[in-house]
Scaffold this active site. Structure first.
Site, short mmCIF file in Angstrom:
data_model
loop_
_atom_site.label_atom_id
_atom_site.label_comp_id
_atom_site.label_asym_id
_atom_site.label_seq_id
_atom_site.Cartn_x
_atom_site.Cartn_y
_atom_site.Cartn_z
N HIS A 126 -3.15 -5.80 1.11
CA HIS A 126 -2.64 -5.90 2.09
C HIS A 126 -2.76 -7.48 2.64
CE1 HIS A 126 -2.30 -1.68 3.87
NE2 HIS A 126 -3.48 -1.46 3.20
N CYS A 143 0.78 -1.26 -0.02
CA CYS A 143 0.00 -0.04 0.14
C CYS A 143 0.86 1.26 -0.08
CB CYS A 143 -1.06 -0.05 1.28
SG CYS A 143 -2.42 0.99 1.06
N GLU A 200 -1.07 -8.82 5.15
CA GLU A 200 -1.10 -8.77 6.34
C GLU A 200 -2.29 -8.78 7.06
OE1 GLU A 200 -1.01 -4.35 6.08
OE2 GLU A 200 -0.34 -6.16 4.86
#
Length: 228
Positions: free
Chosen positions: A194, A86, A196
């Site tokens: 993302h 990002c 994560e």
């Protein structure tokens, strides 16, 4: 694998990224400051999401001048693995690690939603625990995620297999539906979604875990697919 996450002023995904790598994927992972100038202790350096330095001027434009970025250039040039997620992707394009640029989303809105992706290249350090054609669902959260590159650059990205992830239903206007690309040598990846935020079934699925497992496999030679 020993990883580092650069924590810039305004980063807000640094702790999430450290948690995903350390507590879920099981690798060593340190938070480091943007003043750090020696990265030789690490196998992988990660540039997290957020709003580094408030994203003043434009996303990533100030962070690129942090002292750590010179060290990161040396690290990448020596073959170290770098991933920008990002805002991290935006920083890497601003700093010249990756081709292209990230513009305002097509509809000029901030988009925060899960998106469908396909794996285009499963032969990279960041995707070797997937298979080509795998369908993933990962969250996005960005206002400037519209990937742009000139026609010659886009053609080279496609020819060289540098497009790793592609949107199945383009949310932001990115050219060629690009969600993630590598540099020409394949050791630097930038991606807007993302991973994560998708490492536990309880919290939205585990489709992102393969990114970190791929890096562990690449650096340690241990196939960890069974852990997904």
């Amino acid at each position: 694998m020993k990883a580092a996450v650069i924590s810039f002023p305004g980063s807000n995904c640094d702790l999430d990224l450290q948690w995903a790598v350390r507590d879920i994927a099981g690798a060593e992972c340190d938070l480091i400051k943007p003043t750090q100038t020696d990265l030789t202790a690490y196998d992988v350096v990660m540039v997290p999401g957020g709003f580094s330095y408030g994203d003043y001027l434009r996303s990533g434009a100030i962070a690129r001048f942090s002292p750590v970025m010179d060290a990161l250039k040396q690290f990448a040039a020596a073959g170290g693995y770098v991933i920008g997620i990002c805002n991290g992707f935006q920083i890497l394009t601003e700093a010249g690690f990756l081709p292209g640029a990230l513009q305002w989303n097509r509809d000029l809105n901030f988009i925060c939603e899960p998106v469908a992706l396909t794996v285009e290249n499963a032969g990279t350090a960041f995707s070797n625990q997937y298979q080509v054609g795998d369908h993933l669902t990962l969250p996005i959260a960005h206002g400037e995620g519209n990937y742009y590159a000139d026609p010659e650059t886009l053609a080279a990205l496609e020819t060289n297999g540098q497009v790793v992830f592609r949107y199945a239903n383009n949310p932001n206007g990115s050219m060629h539906d690009i969600a993630g690309v590598t540099n020409e040598t394949g050791n630097v990846l930038g991606m807007m979604p993302h991973p994560e935020r998708a490492v536990e079934a309880l919290l939205g699925g585990t489709d992102g875990l393969g990114v970190f497992q791929s890096l562990i496999n690449q650096t340690e030679g241990a196939d960890v697919r069974g852990a997904r």
